[in-house]
Write a protein that holds these residues in place. Structure first.
Motif, PDB file in Angstrom:
ATOM      1  N   SER A  54       7.686  15.124   7.091  1.00 18.92           N
ATOM      2  CA  SER A  54       7.580  14.097   6.041  1.00 18.92           C
ATOM      3  C   SER A  54       6.262  14.204   5.285  1.00 18.92           C
ATOM      4  N   GLY A  55       5.227  14.743   5.941  1.00 21.57           N
ATOM      5  CA  GLY A  55       3.923  14.862   5.293  1.00 21.57           C
ATOM      6  C   GLY A  55       3.271  13.526   5.015  1.00 21.57           C
ATOM      7  N   GLU A  56       3.728  12.470   5.679  1.00 21.90           N
ATOM      8  CA  GLU A  56       3.186  11.127   5.446  1.00 21.90           C
ATOM      9  C   GLU A  56       2.220  10.745   6.565  1.00 21.90           C
ATOM     10  N   ALA A  57       1.447   9.695   6.310  1.00 23.85           N
ATOM     11  CA  ALA A  57       0.556   9.130   7.319  1.00 23.85           C
ATOM     12  C   ALA A  57       0.741   7.616   7.320  1.00 23.85           C
ATOM     13  N   ILE A  58       0.566   7.027   8.478  1.00 20.69           N
ATOM     14  CA  ILE A  58       0.672   5.573   8.637  1.00 20.69           C
ATOM     15  C   ILE A  58      -0.750   5.059   8.800  1.00 20.69           C
ATOM     16  N   SER A  59      -1.105   4.005   8.046  1.00 22.70           N
ATOM     17  CA  SER A  59      -2.485   3.522   8.130  1.00 22.70           C
ATOM     18  C   SER A  59      -2.528   2.005   8.262  1.00 22.70           C
ATOM     19  N   SER A  60      -3.669   1.535   8.752  1.00 25.02           N
ATOM     20  CA  SER A  60      -3.878   0.097   8.908  1.00 25.02           C
ATOM     21  C   SER A  60      -5.365  -0.199   8.832  1.00 25.02           C
ATOM     22  N   THR A  61      -5.681  -1.445   8.507  1.00 24.03           N
ATOM     23  CA  THR A  61      -7.070  -1.902   8.500  1.00 24.03           C
ATOM     24  C   THR A  61      -7.328  -2.628   9.812  1.00 24.03           C
ATOM     25  N   ILE A  62      -8.382  -2.232  10.508  1.00 29.93           N
ATOM     26  CA  ILE A  62      -8.734  -2.847  11.790  1.00 29.93           C
ATOM     27  C   ILE A  62      -9.775  -3.940  11.594  1.00 29.93           C
ATOM     28  N   LEU A  63     -10.747  -3.681  10.711  1.00 26.94           N
ATOM     29  CA  LEU A  63     -11.870  -4.590  10.540  1.00 26.94           C
ATOM     30  C   LEU A  63     -12.208  -4.713   9.067  1.00 26.94           C
ATOM     31  N   GLY A  64     -12.394  -5.941   8.588  1.00 29.70           N
ATOM     32  CA  GLY A  64     -12.823  -6.182   7.212  1.00 29.70           C
ATOM     33  C   GLY A  64     -11.682  -6.006   6.229  1.00 29.70           C
ATOM     34  N   GLY A  65     -11.630  -6.825   5.212  1.00 29.46           N
ATOM     35  CA  GLY A  65     -10.624  -6.681   4.176  1.00 29.46           C
ATOM     36  C   GLY A  65      -9.224  -6.993   4.667  1.00 29.46           C
ATOM     37  N   TYR A  66      -8.281  -6.961   3.756  1.00 26.96           N
ATOM     38  CA  TYR A  66      -6.877  -7.216   4.062  1.00 26.96           C
ATOM     39  C   TYR A  66      -6.037  -6.152   3.388  1.00 26.96           C
ATOM     40  N   GLY A  67      -4.927  -5.804   4.007  1.00 26.66           N
ATOM     41  CA  GLY A  67      -4.032  -4.822   3.406  1.00 26.66           C
ATOM     42  C   GLY A  67      -4.706  -3.470   3.322  1.00 26.66           C
ATOM     43  N   GLN A  68      -4.515  -2.808   2.198  1.00 29.79           N
ATOM     44  CA  GLN A  68      -5.117  -1.491   2.012  1.00 29.79           C
ATOM     45  C   GLN A  68      -6.572  -1.636   1.625  1.00 29.79           C
ATOM     46  N   THR A  69      -7.436  -1.083   2.429  1.00 29.21           N
ATOM     47  CA  THR A  69      -8.869  -1.088   2.126  1.00 29.21           C
ATOM     48  C   THR A  69      -9.284   0.337   1.780  1.00 29.21           C
ATOM     49  N   ASP A  70     -10.491   0.495   1.256  1.00 26.71           N
ATOM     50  CA  ASP A  70     -11.001   1.842   0.974  1.00 26.71           C
ATOM     51  C   ASP A  70     -10.974   2.685   2.247  1.00 26.71           C
ATOM     52  N   SER A  71     -11.287   2.058   3.384  1.00 28.03           N
ATOM     53  CA  SER A  71     -11.310   2.768   4.663  1.00 28.03           C
ATOM     54  C   SER A  71      -9.920   3.252   5.062  1.00 28.03           C
ATOM     55  N   SER A  72      -8.915   2.381   4.961  1.00 30.03           N
ATOM     56  CA  SER A  72      -7.563   2.774   5.378  1.00 30.03           C
ATOM     57  C   SER A  72      -6.959   3.796   4.418  1.00 30.03           C
ATOM     58  N   VAL A  73      -7.290   3.703   3.134  1.00 28.10           N
ATOM     59  CA  VAL A  73      -6.785   4.662   2.146  1.00 28.10           C
ATOM     60  C   VAL A  73      -7.377   6.053   2.415  1.00 28.10           C
ATOM     61  N   LEU A  74      -8.696   6.116   2.664  1.00 28.58           N
ATOM     62  CA  LEU A  74      -9.329   7.399   2.966  1.00 28.58           C
ATOM     63  C   LEU A  74      -8.810   7.955   4.295  1.00 28.58           C
ATOM     64  N   ALA A  75      -8.646   7.089   5.288  1.00 36.58           N
ATOM     65  CA  ALA A  75      -8.110   7.534   6.586  1.00 36.58           C
ATOM     66  C   ALA A  75      -6.730   8.150   6.402  1.00 36.58           C
ATOM     67  N   ALA A  76      -5.880   7.526   5.585  1.00 31.96           N
ATOM     68  CA  ALA A  76      -4.530   8.052   5.345  1.00 31.96           C
ATOM     69  C   ALA A  76      -4.578   9.409   4.649  1.00 31.96           C
ATOM     70  N   LYS A  77      -5.453   9.546   3.646  1.00 32.05           N
ATOM     71  CA  LYS A  77      -5.584  10.833   2.949  1.00 32.05           C
ATOM     72  C   LYS A  77      -5.981  11.941   3.923  1.00 32.05           C
ATOM     73  N   LEU A  78      -6.987  11.651   4.768  1.00 32.73           N
ATOM     74  CA  LEU A  78      -7.484  12.658   5.699  1.00 32.73           C
ATOM     75  C   LEU A  78      -6.459  12.980   6.777  1.00 32.73           C
ATOM     76  N   SER A  79      -5.777  11.959   7.269  1.00 31.18           N
ATOM     77  CA  SER A  79      -4.771  12.153   8.304  1.00 31.18           C
ATOM     78  C   SER A  79      -3.625  13.018   7.777  1.00 31.18           C
ATOM     79  N   LYS A  80      -3.215  12.744   6.564  1.00 32.99           N
ATOM     80  CA  LYS A  80      -2.139  13.500   5.920  1.00 32.99           C
ATOM     81  C   LYS A  80      -2.566  14.959   5.719  1.00 32.99           C
ATOM     82  N   ARG A  81      -3.807  15.144   5.242  1.00 35.83           N
ATOM     83  CA  ARG A  81      -4.301  16.491   4.943  1.00 35.83           C
ATOM     84  C   ARG A  81      -4.486  17.325   6.204  1.00 35.83           C
ATOM     85  N   TYR A  82      -5.025  16.706   7.281  1.00 38.82           N
ATOM     86  CA  TYR A  82      -5.396  17.489   8.458  1.00 38.82           C
ATOM     87  C   TYR A  82      -4.457  17.307   9.646  1.00 38.82           C
ATOM     88  N   GLY A  83      -3.460  16.419   9.532  1.00 41.61           N
ATOM     89  CA  GLY A  83      -2.463  16.264  10.583  1.00 41.61           C
ATOM     90  C   GLY A  83      -3.013  15.742  11.896  1.00 41.61           C
TER      91      GLY A  83
END
Length: 118
Positions: A54-83
């Motif tokens: 699928s080439g997708e990544a599942i992400s979540s915010t653990i601390l700070g902010g709600y929903g998609q945060t800069d941290s969760s968006v970057l984590a998803a990009k990196l997870s998708k890129r590097y598996g």
């Protein structure tokens, strides 16, 4: 060893950033801060989907902010890129001019020093 750590300073236009990396078996933690001040305001996590095709990544915010945060968006990009699982603490307020410069600096640095991240 089971853990390796790494620290680097990056520049994006007029701004300077510090990245700290903790590489573990199967996952990586990345802290991103301005060079002047290191804080932990946000923490996001992402992991590759169970179906690798699928080439997708599942992400979540653990601390700070709600929903998609800069941290969760970057984590998803990196997870998708590097598996692999990434925890990301992105503690920057980037404007629309500096953000693409930062992304390019981080991608280039990770490509050139991949052994510290995966």
């Amino acid at each position: 060893g089971l853990f390796t750590s790494h620290c680097a300073h990056l520049e994006a236009g007029p701004s300077q950033f510090t990245i700290r990396v903790l590489k573990m078996q199967g996952s990586t933690i990345l802290f991103v801060n301005s060079k002047e001040s290191e804080v932990l305001e946000e923490l996001g996590v992402a992991m590759p989907a169970r179906d690798p095709s699928s080439g997708e990544a599942i992400s979540s915010t653990i601390l700070g902010g709600y929903g998609q945060t800069d941290s969760s968006v970057l984590a998803a990009k990196l997870s998708k890129r590097y598996g692999r699982q990434f925890y990301v603490s992105m503690n920057l307020r980037l404007d629309r001019l500096v953000a693409p410069l930062f992304d390019k600096a981080l991608v280039t640095y990770m490509r050139d020093h991949l052994e510290h991240f995966v």
